[in-house]
Design a protein around this motif. Structure first.
Motif, PDB file in Angstrom:
ATOM      1  N   ILE A  39     -59.811 -22.655 -29.835  1.00 12.76           N
ATOM      2  CA  ILE A  39     -60.276 -23.984 -29.437  1.00 12.76           C
ATOM      3  C   ILE A  39     -61.252 -23.930 -28.267  1.00 12.76           C
ATOM      4  O   ILE A  39     -61.527 -24.951 -27.637  1.00 12.76           O
ATOM      5  CB  ILE A  39     -59.085 -24.918 -29.078  1.00 12.76           C
ATOM      6  N   VAL A  41     -64.843 -23.844 -26.399  1.00 11.92           N
ATOM      7  CA  VAL A  41     -66.092 -24.537 -26.726  1.00 11.92           C
ATOM      8  C   VAL A  41     -66.911 -23.659 -27.677  1.00 11.92           C
ATOM      9  O   VAL A  41     -66.766 -22.431 -27.692  1.00 11.92           O
ATOM     10  CB  VAL A  41     -66.922 -24.874 -25.468  1.00 11.92           C
ATOM     11  N   GLU A  63     -63.147 -25.660 -13.107  1.00 16.53           N
ATOM     12  CA  GLU A  63     -62.756 -25.835 -14.507  1.00 16.53           C
ATOM     13  C   GLU A  63     -61.267 -26.147 -14.559  1.00 16.53           C
ATOM     14  O   GLU A  63     -60.484 -25.546 -13.833  1.00 16.53           O
ATOM     15  CB  GLU A  63     -63.057 -24.569 -15.311  1.00 16.53           C
ATOM     16  N   GLY A  65     -58.448 -25.903 -17.341  1.00 16.29           N
ATOM     17  CA  GLY A  65     -58.189 -25.400 -18.697  1.00 16.29           C
ATOM     18  C   GLY A  65     -59.039 -24.180 -18.996  1.00 16.29           C
ATOM     19  O   GLY A  65     -60.153 -24.280 -19.496  1.00 16.29           O
ATOM     20  N   TYR A  70     -63.684 -18.239 -22.126  1.00 14.27           N
ATOM     21  CA  TYR A  70     -64.982 -18.293 -22.824  1.00 14.27           C
ATOM     22  C   TYR A  70     -65.941 -19.281 -22.142  1.00 14.27           C
ATOM     23  O   TYR A  70     -67.058 -18.913 -21.780  1.00 14.27           O
ATOM     24  CB  TYR A  70     -64.770 -18.647 -24.301  1.00 14.27           C
ATOM     25  N   LEU A  88     -58.451 -23.507 -13.498  1.00 11.46           N
ATOM     26  CA  LEU A  88     -57.011 -23.770 -13.451  1.00 11.46           C
ATOM     27  C   LEU A  88     -56.399 -23.641 -14.840  1.00 11.46           C
ATOM     28  O   LEU A  88     -56.913 -24.213 -15.798  1.00 11.46           O
ATOM     29  CB  LEU A  88     -56.763 -25.189 -12.914  1.00 11.46           C
ATOM     30  N   GLU A  89     -55.311 -22.897 -14.942  1.00 16.07           N
ATOM     31  CA  GLU A  89     -54.683 -22.645 -16.239  1.00 16.07           C
ATOM     32  C   GLU A  89     -53.164 -22.630 -16.099  1.00 16.07           C
ATOM     33  O   GLU A  89     -52.620 -21.944 -15.247  1.00 16.07           O
ATOM     34  CB  GLU A  89     -55.180 -21.313 -16.809  1.00 16.07           C
ATOM     35  N   LEU A  90     -52.501 -23.360 -16.982  1.00 14.00           N
ATOM     36  CA  LEU A  90     -51.043 -23.447 -16.953  1.00 14.00           C
ATOM     37  C   LEU A  90     -50.369 -22.173 -17.446  1.00 14.00           C
ATOM     38  O   LEU A  90     -49.362 -21.725 -16.886  1.00 14.00           O
ATOM     39  CB  LEU A  90     -50.598 -24.627 -17.841  1.00 14.00           C
ATOM     40  N   ASP A  91     -50.915 -21.582 -18.495  1.00 12.97           N
ATOM     41  CA  ASP A  91     -50.219 -20.515 -19.220  1.00 12.97           C
ATOM     42  C   ASP A  91     -50.621 -19.146 -18.664  1.00 12.97           C
ATOM     43  O   ASP A  91     -51.776 -18.733 -18.779  1.00 12.97           O
ATOM     44  CB  ASP A  91     -50.587 -20.625 -20.709  1.00 12.97           C
ATOM     45  N   ALA A 118     -52.315 -27.982 -13.655  1.00 14.51           N
ATOM     46  CA  ALA A 118     -53.604 -28.302 -13.031  1.00 14.51           C
ATOM     47  C   ALA A 118     -53.485 -29.398 -11.975  1.00 14.51           C
ATOM     48  O   ALA A 118     -54.232 -29.388 -10.995  1.00 14.51           O
ATOM     49  CB  ALA A 118     -54.612 -28.706 -14.109  1.00 14.51           C
ATOM     50  N   PHE A 137     -65.613 -29.153 -15.024  1.00 17.85           N
ATOM     51  CA  PHE A 137     -65.445 -29.213 -16.483  1.00 17.85           C
ATOM     52  C   PHE A 137     -63.958 -29.350 -16.779  1.00 17.85           C
ATOM     53  O   PHE A 137     -63.176 -28.449 -16.461  1.00 17.85           O
ATOM     54  CB  PHE A 137     -66.021 -27.962 -17.143  1.00 17.85           C
ATOM     55  N   ASP A 139     -61.027 -29.598 -19.457  1.00 15.67           N
ATOM     56  CA  ASP A 139     -60.798 -29.196 -20.854  1.00 15.67           C
ATOM     57  C   ASP A 139     -59.362 -28.701 -21.006  1.00 15.67           C
ATOM     58  O   ASP A 139     -59.128 -27.587 -21.451  1.00 15.67           O
ATOM     59  CB  ASP A 139     -61.812 -28.094 -21.220  1.00 15.67           C
ATOM     60  N   ALA A 140     -58.409 -29.553 -20.604  1.00 15.24           N
ATOM     61  CA  ALA A 140     -57.006 -29.145 -20.702  1.00 15.24           C
ATOM     62  C   ALA A 140     -56.236 -30.183 -21.516  1.00 15.24           C
ATOM     63  O   ALA A 140     -56.781 -30.749 -22.449  1.00 15.24           O
ATOM     64  CB  ALA A 140     -56.417 -28.938 -19.314  1.00 15.24           C
ATOM     65  N   HIS A 144     -53.062 -35.916 -19.282  1.00 17.03           N
ATOM     66  CA  HIS A 144     -53.410 -35.908 -17.858  1.00 17.03           C
ATOM     67  C   HIS A 144     -54.896 -36.152 -17.612  1.00 17.03           C
ATOM     68  O   HIS A 144     -55.342 -36.111 -16.467  1.00 17.03           O
ATOM     69  CB  HIS A 144     -53.008 -34.576 -17.220  1.00 17.03           C
TER      70      HIS A 144
HETATM   71  N1  SAH Z   1     -62.116 -24.306 -21.546  1.00 16.78           N
HETATM   72  C1  SAH Z   1     -61.631 -23.342 -22.530  1.00 16.78           C
HETATM   73  C2  SAH Z   1     -60.665 -23.979 -23.504  1.00 16.78           C
HETATM   74  C3  SAH Z   1     -59.463 -24.605 -22.849  1.00 16.78           C
HETATM   75  S1  SAH Z   1     -58.162 -24.970 -24.027  1.00 16.78           S
HETATM   76  C4  SAH Z   1     -62.837 -22.786 -23.292  1.00 16.78           C
HETATM   77  O1  SAH Z   1     -63.634 -23.598 -23.783  1.00 16.78           O
HETATM   78  O2  SAH Z   1     -62.974 -21.561 -23.405  1.00 16.78           O
HETATM   79  C5  SAH Z   1     -57.050 -25.831 -23.011  1.00 16.78           C
HETATM   80  C6  SAH Z   1     -56.301 -24.985 -21.984  1.00 16.78           C
HETATM   81  O3  SAH Z   1     -55.651 -25.878 -21.102  1.00 16.78           O
HETATM   82  C7  SAH Z   1     -55.215 -24.091 -22.600  1.00 16.78           C
HETATM   83  O4  SAH Z   1     -55.386 -22.763 -22.197  1.00 16.78           O
HETATM   84  C8  SAH Z   1     -53.925 -24.660 -22.021  1.00 16.78           C
HETATM   85  O5  SAH Z   1     -52.944 -23.678 -21.755  1.00 16.78           O
HETATM   86  C9  SAH Z   1     -54.410 -25.301 -20.736  1.00 16.78           C
HETATM   87  N2  SAH Z   1     -53.518 -26.346 -20.220  1.00 16.78           N
HETATM   88  C10 SAH Z   1     -52.736 -27.206 -20.916  1.00 16.78           C
HETATM   89  N3  SAH Z   1     -52.043 -27.982 -20.098  1.00 16.78           N
HETATM   90  C11 SAH Z   1     -52.375 -27.624 -18.837  1.00 16.78           C
HETATM   91  C12 SAH Z   1     -51.961 -28.046 -17.535  1.00 16.78           C
HETATM   92  N4  SAH Z   1     -51.069 -29.021 -17.358  1.00 16.78           N
HETATM   93  N5  SAH Z   1     -52.510 -27.443 -16.469  1.00 16.78           N
HETATM   94  C13 SAH Z   1     -53.436 -26.465 -16.629  1.00 16.78           C
HETATM   95  N6  SAH Z   1     -53.851 -26.017 -17.819  1.00 16.78           N
HETATM   96  C14 SAH Z   1     -53.329 -26.588 -18.914  1.00 16.78           C
END
Ligand code: SAH
Ligand code: DHB
Ligand code: MG
Length: 225
Positions: A39, A41, A63, A65, A70, A88-91, A118, A137, A139-140, A144
């Protein structure tokens, strides 16, 4: 016009306007191999983010997510020497893949991938009082979205941009039965942006290999709070 056409044109954009890029291809392959959802971009969308960052003269990018890094590679490549990016990334497993991809791209020292929810990351950034971001940017997760937007605007300099992915959702956003939770979340985000005196915003509808979706683009008018 159909998905097959949108995908063919998207491929043509990438193959005509850019050279094949081993680093970006490797990042996609490594993300896929690690089992991350596909998923990120699209290449054309990544290039758009890159060009927006360059046209802003961005030295500082946020950023929300990261996934496999990528979009972070596209964005961080717009930074000059000494520029910085926070993503910022949750996982933690996504962050690990992203860090490896960014290191392979030679951007490991420029991009700070922070693991955690995030909302907490954004609160921490506000407390750090570092330099305002030139571009954010988002994208999460969608629920939220309005909260991320609210905070990202506060962290972005006057004249900077806040860009949000996935705000059209195949047109579901215009379905006002209110049955689709994702559509409701998108509408809340649009309404928040429309009512926010700190920004002037629009939505760009997009088609391509990822289907029919769109970006919200908000120019920050006020100074970072
Ligand atoms: N920007 C990336 C795609 C992001 S996909 C790209 O284009 O390459 C969405 C991401 O948001 C996933 O990795 C997911 O784990 C993360 N995410 C989901 N909930 C979140 C949260 N509460 N806090 C931070 N990251 C989160
Ligand atoms: C999904 C998430 C995204 O950020 C995206 O660009 C496309 C799809 C998803 O969760 O399905
Ligand atoms: Mg997205």
């Amino acid at each position: 016009m159909s998905q097959a056409t949108w995908t063919a044109v998207d491929r043509l954009i990438a193959s005509t306007l850019d050279q094949p890029d081993e680093v970006l291809l490797a990042a996609r392959a490594a993300s896929s191999e690690a089992g991350l959802p596909e998923i990120a971009v699209s290449p054309a969308q990544g290039k758009l983010l890159h060009l927006l960052a360059r046209s802003l003269g961005a030295r500082s990018i946020l950023e929300v997510g990261t996934l496999g890094g990528y979009s972070a590679i596209w964005l961080a490549r717009a930074l000059p020497e000494g520029g910085r990016m926070v993503s910022l990334e949750l996982d933690p497993s996504h962050a690990e893949v992203a860090r490896a991809n960014l290191a392979r791209a030679g951007l490991g020292d420029r991009v700070d991938v922070r693991v955690g929810p995030a909302l907490e990351g954004l609160t921490a950034l506000a407390a750090e009082a570092g330099p305002a971001f030139d571009l954010a940017f988002i994208d999460a997760d969608r629920p939220h979205g309005p909260a991320y937007f609210e905070r990202a605007v506060g962290l972005t300099r006057r004249g900077g941009l806040v860009v949000v992915d996935n705000v059209v959702r195949g047109g579901l956003v215009a379905d006002d039965t209110g049955d689709d939770p994702g559509a409701r979340d998108s509408r809340r985000l649009w309404e928040a942006a429309g009512a926010d005196p700190r920004v002037s915003a629009t939505v760009v509808q997009t088609v391509g290999m990822k289907g029919y979706d769109g970006f919200l683009l908000a120019l920050v008018l006020g100074s970072a709070s």
